[in-house]
Design a protein around this motif. Structure first.
Motif, PDB file in Angstrom:
ATOM      1  N   PRO A   1     -32.188  19.280 -18.768  1.00 54.77           N
ATOM      2  CA  PRO A   1     -31.262  18.246 -18.304  1.00 54.77           C
ATOM      3  C   PRO A   1     -31.793  16.837 -18.596  1.00 54.77           C
ATOM      4  N   CYS A   2     -30.891  15.930 -18.881  1.00 57.22           N
ATOM      5  CA  CYS A   2     -31.309  14.535 -18.995  1.00 57.22           C
ATOM      6  C   CYS A   2     -30.227  13.623 -18.428  1.00 57.22           C
ATOM      7  N   TYR A   3     -30.569  12.343 -18.333  1.00 56.16           N
ATOM      8  CA  TYR A   3     -29.711  11.348 -17.677  1.00 56.16           C
ATOM      9  C   TYR A   3     -29.659  10.112 -18.553  1.00 56.16           C
ATOM     10  N   LEU A   4     -28.474   9.525 -18.691  1.00 53.92           N
ATOM     11  CA  LEU A   4     -28.337   8.334 -19.538  1.00 53.92           C
ATOM     12  C   LEU A   4     -28.235   7.083 -18.683  1.00 53.92           C
ATOM     13  N   GLY A   5     -28.889   6.031 -19.130  1.00 51.14           N
ATOM     14  CA  GLY A   5     -28.769   4.715 -18.510  1.00 51.14           C
ATOM     15  C   GLY A   5     -28.273   3.729 -19.545  1.00 51.14           C
ATOM     16  N   TRP A   6     -27.231   2.973 -19.194  1.00 53.93           N
ATOM     17  CA  TRP A   6     -26.620   2.006 -20.113  1.00 53.93           C
ATOM     18  C   TRP A   6     -26.863   0.595 -19.626  1.00 53.93           C
ATOM     19  N   ASP A   7     -27.015  -0.331 -20.553  1.00 54.56           N
ATOM     20  CA  ASP A   7     -27.138  -1.731 -20.163  1.00 54.56           C
ATOM     21  C   ASP A   7     -26.218  -2.578 -21.031  1.00 54.56           C
ATOM     22  N   PHE A   8     -25.140  -3.047 -20.437  1.00 50.25           N
ATOM     23  CA  PHE A   8     -24.201  -3.935 -21.123  1.00 50.25           C
ATOM     24  C   PHE A   8     -24.662  -5.360 -20.860  1.00 50.25           C
ATOM     25  N   SER A   9     -25.568  -5.860 -21.696  1.00 53.18           N
ATOM     26  CA  SER A   9     -26.124  -7.185 -21.419  1.00 53.18           C
ATOM     27  C   SER A   9     -25.497  -8.230 -22.341  1.00 53.18           C
ATOM     28  N   THR A  10     -26.008  -9.435 -22.299  1.00 52.48           N
ATOM     29  CA  THR A  10     -25.340 -10.543 -22.986  1.00 52.48           C
ATOM     30  C   THR A  10     -25.386 -10.394 -24.499  1.00 52.48           C
ATOM     31  N   GLN A  11     -26.558  -9.992 -25.021  1.00 48.63           N
ATOM     32  CA  GLN A  11     -26.728  -9.973 -26.473  1.00 48.63           C
ATOM     33  C   GLN A  11     -26.646  -8.589 -27.086  1.00 48.63           C
ATOM     34  N   GLN A  12     -26.764  -7.547 -26.251  1.00 41.90           N
ATOM     35  CA  GLN A  12     -26.746  -6.206 -26.833  1.00 41.90           C
ATOM     36  C   GLN A  12     -26.310  -5.158 -25.825  1.00 41.90           C
ATOM     37  N   LEU A  13     -25.972  -3.997 -26.356  1.00 44.87           N
ATOM     38  CA  LEU A  13     -25.729  -2.806 -25.539  1.00 44.87           C
ATOM     39  C   LEU A  13     -26.907  -1.878 -25.770  1.00 44.87           C
ATOM     40  N   LYS A  14     -27.548  -1.462 -24.675  1.00 41.56           N
ATOM     41  CA  LYS A  14     -28.719  -0.597 -24.804  1.00 41.56           C
ATOM     42  C   LYS A  14     -28.453   0.706 -24.075  1.00 41.56           C
TER      43      LYS A  14
ATOM     44  N   VAL B   1     -26.642  16.165 -20.838  1.00 40.64           N
ATOM     45  CA  VAL B   1     -26.564  15.007 -19.935  1.00 40.64           C
ATOM     46  C   VAL B   1     -25.867  15.413 -18.634  1.00 40.64           C
ATOM     47  N   ARG B   2     -26.611  15.341 -17.523  1.00 39.89           N
ATOM     48  CA  ARG B   2     -26.055  15.735 -16.220  1.00 39.89           C
ATOM     49  C   ARG B   2     -25.294  14.591 -15.562  1.00 39.89           C
ATOM     50  N   ALA B   3     -25.789  13.357 -15.786  1.00 46.37           N
ATOM     51  CA  ALA B   3     -25.180  12.199 -15.126  1.00 46.37           C
ATOM     52  C   ALA B   3     -25.527  10.962 -15.922  1.00 46.37           C
ATOM     53  N   LEU B   4     -24.717   9.923 -15.758  1.00 45.09           N
ATOM     54  CA  LEU B   4     -25.046   8.650 -16.394  1.00 45.09           C
ATOM     55  C   LEU B   4     -24.658   7.517 -15.457  1.00 45.09           C
ATOM     56  N   SER B   5     -25.344   6.395 -15.643  1.00 39.98           N
ATOM     57  CA  SER B   5     -25.030   5.192 -14.872  1.00 39.98           C
ATOM     58  C   SER B   5     -25.448   4.005 -15.716  1.00 39.98           C
ATOM     59  N   GLY B   6     -25.350   2.806 -15.144  1.00 38.63           N
ATOM     60  CA  GLY B   6     -25.726   1.667 -15.959  1.00 38.63           C
ATOM     61  C   GLY B   6     -25.644   0.351 -15.225  1.00 38.63           C
TER      62      GLY B   6
ATOM     63  N   SER C   1     -20.872  17.645 -21.400  1.00 37.65           N
ATOM     64  CA  SER C   1     -20.412  18.675 -20.456  1.00 37.65           C
ATOM     65  C   SER C   1     -19.310  18.066 -19.585  1.00 37.65           C
ATOM     66  N   PRO C   2     -18.232  18.811 -19.327  1.00 38.07           N
ATOM     67  CA  PRO C   2     -17.136  18.266 -18.520  1.00 38.07           C
ATOM     68  C   PRO C   2     -17.570  17.893 -17.098  1.00 38.07           C
ATOM     69  N   ASP C   3     -18.685  18.486 -16.599  1.00 43.32           N
ATOM     70  CA  ASP C   3     -19.096  18.081 -15.248  1.00 43.32           C
ATOM     71  C   ASP C   3     -20.239  17.068 -15.234  1.00 43.32           C
ATOM     72  N   CYS C   4     -20.442  16.353 -16.335  1.00 47.59           N
ATOM     73  CA  CYS C   4     -21.371  15.216 -16.328  1.00 47.59           C
ATOM     74  C   CYS C   4     -20.849  14.173 -15.339  1.00 47.59           C
ATOM     75  N   LYS C   5     -21.705  13.756 -14.396  1.00 53.09           N
ATOM     76  CA  LYS C   5     -21.289  12.841 -13.328  1.00 53.09           C
ATOM     77  C   LYS C   5     -21.437  11.372 -13.744  1.00 53.09           C
ATOM     78  N   ILE C   6     -20.488  10.551 -13.294  1.00 47.56           N
ATOM     79  CA  ILE C   6     -20.599   9.104 -13.495  1.00 47.56           C
ATOM     80  C   ILE C   6     -20.973   8.474 -12.148  1.00 47.56           C
ATOM     81  N   VAL C   7     -22.120   7.805 -12.114  1.00 50.21           N
ATOM     82  CA  VAL C   7     -22.567   7.097 -10.909  1.00 50.21           C
ATOM     83  C   VAL C   7     -22.177   5.636 -11.090  1.00 50.21           C
ATOM     84  N   ALA C   8     -21.742   4.984 -10.005  1.00 47.44           N
ATOM     85  CA  ALA C   8     -21.302   3.581 -10.083  1.00 47.44           C
ATOM     86  C   ALA C   8     -22.324   2.746 -10.872  1.00 47.44           C
ATOM     87  N   PHE C   9     -21.817   1.871 -11.719  1.00 51.60           N
ATOM     88  CA  PHE C   9     -22.678   0.908 -12.414  1.00 51.60           C
ATOM     89  C   PHE C   9     -22.868  -0.302 -11.487  1.00 51.60           C
ATOM     90  N   THR C  10     -23.911  -1.092 -11.722  1.00 47.49           N
ATOM     91  CA  THR C  10     -24.125  -2.283 -10.903  1.00 47.49           C
ATOM     92  C   THR C  10     -24.557  -3.448 -11.787  1.00 47.49           C
TER      93      THR C  10
END
Length: 437
Positions: free
Chosen positions: A8-21, A89-94, A269-278
Motif C-alpha cells: 500500500p502507498c499514499y499520495l500527497g499533492w502540493d498545489f503551490s504557486t510555481q509548481q504542482l508536486k 494507492v489507498r488514500a491521497l490528500s494534499g 482502486s475504486p476505494d482509494c480514499k480522498i482526505v480533505a486537502f488543507t
C-alpha cells in the motif's frame, strides 16, 4: 504475485504557486516516488511568470485555473508512463497555496461528476469556471473591501476575535467581495467557490469537496471558535455566500472515494480514499508533527513562525487558524518580511559575505550582547509596522552604529526576540522544560 499484492502507498499533492508536486509514501512514510510540474517551464502556453500573472496595477495577482487542472493531467500521465502502480494507492490528500479562490460556473458539478475518462480533465472542465484567472495570496488589490469588512463587524480587533485575523487583502472573503462588487453578473453565474485546496480535492473526488477548518480560517469568514461561517462576515462580503461555500469540515476528514474517472483512466482502486486537502501552512504544522508547546520557524525570504496553541488570543498582528491535526486546538502564524535578505545584507556588510565568518562573529559575542540591541527592517515590516535600522546601547540610547560582531548578534537576537514577543501576544507560553514534563 502481480499488481494485487503491491504494498500500500499514499499520495500527497502540493498545489503551490510555481509548481504542482506529488510524492508517494509507503506505510513507513518512506518516499517511494516524487515528481513535479513547473508551471512556467512545463506549461509555457499559459505564459505565467513564477506561476502567476501580475496585472498592470501591480496589485492584482492571479493564476489561470485551467493551468492547475492541466498540470494535474500532465503529472498523472508522467506517473503512468513511468510505470507507477496506481492500484496500490489507498488514500491521497494534499495542500494548496493558502487564500486563493476558484469559481465554479452554474451546472459545473454535473460536468465534474461525469467527466469522460477518454479525455484529459482540463478538456472536460474548460467551460466550468466563471472566473478564468483565480486571485491568489500575492494579490493586494482589495484594500477597500478590507475596510468595509472591518467596519461592518465593528472594527479590526472584533474581526480578529471572530475569525482569527484582522482583514487582510489576500484573504478570500475580501477577494470574493471584490468580484461581487466589480462583476455581480459573474458572481450570479457561480454555484460554488472553492479554495485552491478544496478545488484540488474536488478534482479527485469528482464532486465539490468541502473547505477544511484550517484553510477556511484564512478567509476572514469562519468563526474559529464555533467552526461555522460567520453570518455578519458573509453578509458584508456578498449575498448568498453561504450556499456557495458549503459546510466546512475538520482538516483530517475522509471525504469519500476517488472519482471513477481515475480508476478508468489510470487504474486507481475504486476505494482509494480522498482526505480533505488543507492550506500549505497548516500542512507544514502537520508534516513537521508539531505538538502542543512546539514552535517552528521557517527562515526564508520572509520568516514564518508557526506554533501549536491551546488558548489563543487573536490580535491585530498575526493569524490564529484552526489546528489541522486536532480540531479542538489552534495554530498561530506570524510572518516577518525582513528575513533572509536582511541577514544576507548584514553578512555582506559585516562578514565579507561569508556565513562562516558570520557564525564565528556570532559565537565570539555573549548572549544578551552586553545590552546592545537592534531592530533591522530594510523593508516595511508586517509585525510591527516599522522600517529602518534602529540601534540602542545598554543605556537605551540610540546609537548610529555597532562594531561588526555586535551588529551581527544584535540582528540575530533582535529577530528572534521579536518572534518570541509576538508569539506570546497570541497566547504562546514559554515554559521551562521541567514544567512541561
Amino acid at each position: 504475485p502481480g499488481r494485487a499484492m503491491a504494498a500500500p502507498c499514499y499520495l500527497g499533492w502540493d498545489f503551490s504557486t510555481q509548481q504542482l508536486k506529488v510524492i508517494a509514501v509507503d506505510e513507513q512514510l518512506r518516499v517511494i516516488y516524487e515528481d513535479n510540474v513547473h508551471f512556467d517551464k512545463d506549461l509555457p502556453e499559459f505564459k505565467t511568470q513564477g506561476g502567476v500573472y501580475i496585472h498592470s496595477d501591480r496589485l492584482t495577482v492571479t493564476s489561470p485555473v485551467l493551468m492547475w487542472v492541466k498540470a494535474l493531467d500532465m503529472i498523472l500521465e508522467k506517473m503512468k508512463s513511468s510505470g507507477f502502480n496506481f492500484s496500490q494507492v489507498r488514500a491521497l490528500s494534499g495542500a494548496g497555496q493558502q487564500h486563493g479562490s476558484v469559481y465554479w460556473k452554474n451546472g459545473s458539478i454535473h460536468i465534474l461528476k461525469n467527466a469522460s475518462s477518454e479525455l484529459p480533465l482540463h478538456q472536460s472542465l474548460k467551460g466550468c469556471f466563471s472566473v478564468s484567472n483565480s486571485p491568489i495570496w500575492m494579490d493586494s488589490s482589495t484594500a477597500s473591501q478590507c475596510s468595509m469588512l472591518e467596519k461592518a463587524v465593528g472594527g479590526a480587533q472584533h474581526l480578529a476575535t471572530i475569525t482569527g485575523s484582522r482583514a487582510y487583502e489576500r484573504f478570500t472573503g475580501n477577494q470574493i467581495a471584490k468580484i461581487y462588487i466589480q462583476n455581480p453578473e459573474i458572481y450570479q453565474q457561480t454555484e460554488r467557490i472553492s479554495l485552491v485546496s478544496s478545488f484540488a480535492a474536488s478534482l479527485f473526488l469528482g464532486t465539490y469537496a468541502p473547505i477544511d477548518y484550517s484553510d477556511g480560517s484564512g478567509m476572514n469568514l469562519l468563526q474559529i471558535w464555533e467552526k461555522v461561517w460567520s453570518k455578519s462576515c458573509l453578509d458584508a462580503c456578498a449575498p448568498g455566500l453561504e450556499e456557495r461555500l458549503g459546510c466546512p469540515v475538520p482538516s483530517h476528514s475522509v471525504l469519500g472515494n476517488i472519482s471513477p474517472y481515475y480508476s478508468q483512466r489510470y487504474g486507481f482502486s475504486p476505494d482509494c480514499k480522498i482526505v480533505a486537502f488543507t492550506g500549505d501552512n497548516p500542512a507544514s504544522l502537520a508534516g513537521m508533527r508539531l505538538q502542543e508547546g512546539d514552535i517552528a520557524i521557517s527562515l526564508g525570504t520572509s520568516d514564518t513562525l508557526f506554533l501549536w496553541i491551546q488558548e489563543p488570543t487573536p490580535a491585530l498582528e498575526g493569524h490564529i487558524l484552526c489546528n489541522p491535526v486536532d480540531s479542538q486546538t489552534y495554530m498561530a502564524l506570524l510572518c516577518f518580511k525582513n528575513g533572509s535578505l536582511m541577514r544576507e545584507r548584514i553578512r555582506d556588510d559585516c562578514a565579507s559575505g561569508s556565513w562562516d565568518e558570520f557564525s564565528k562573529a556570532l559565537s565570539s559575542t555573549v548572549a544578551g550582547n552586553n545590552g546592545n540591541l537592534g531592530f533591522y527592517f530594510d523593508v516595511m515590516e508586517i509585525t510591527p509596522e516599522a522600517v529602518g535600522i534602529h540601534r540602542f546601547n545598554r543605556d537605551n540610547q540610540k546609537v548610529s552604529g555597532f562594531p561588526k560582531e555586535v551588529e551581527i548578534r544584535a540582528l540575530i537576537e533582535g529577530q528572534f526576540m521579536a518572534k518570541r514577543i509576538h508569539a506570546e501576544k497570541l497566547g504562546y507560553k514559554v515554559c521551562k522544560y521541567d514544567e512541561q514534563v
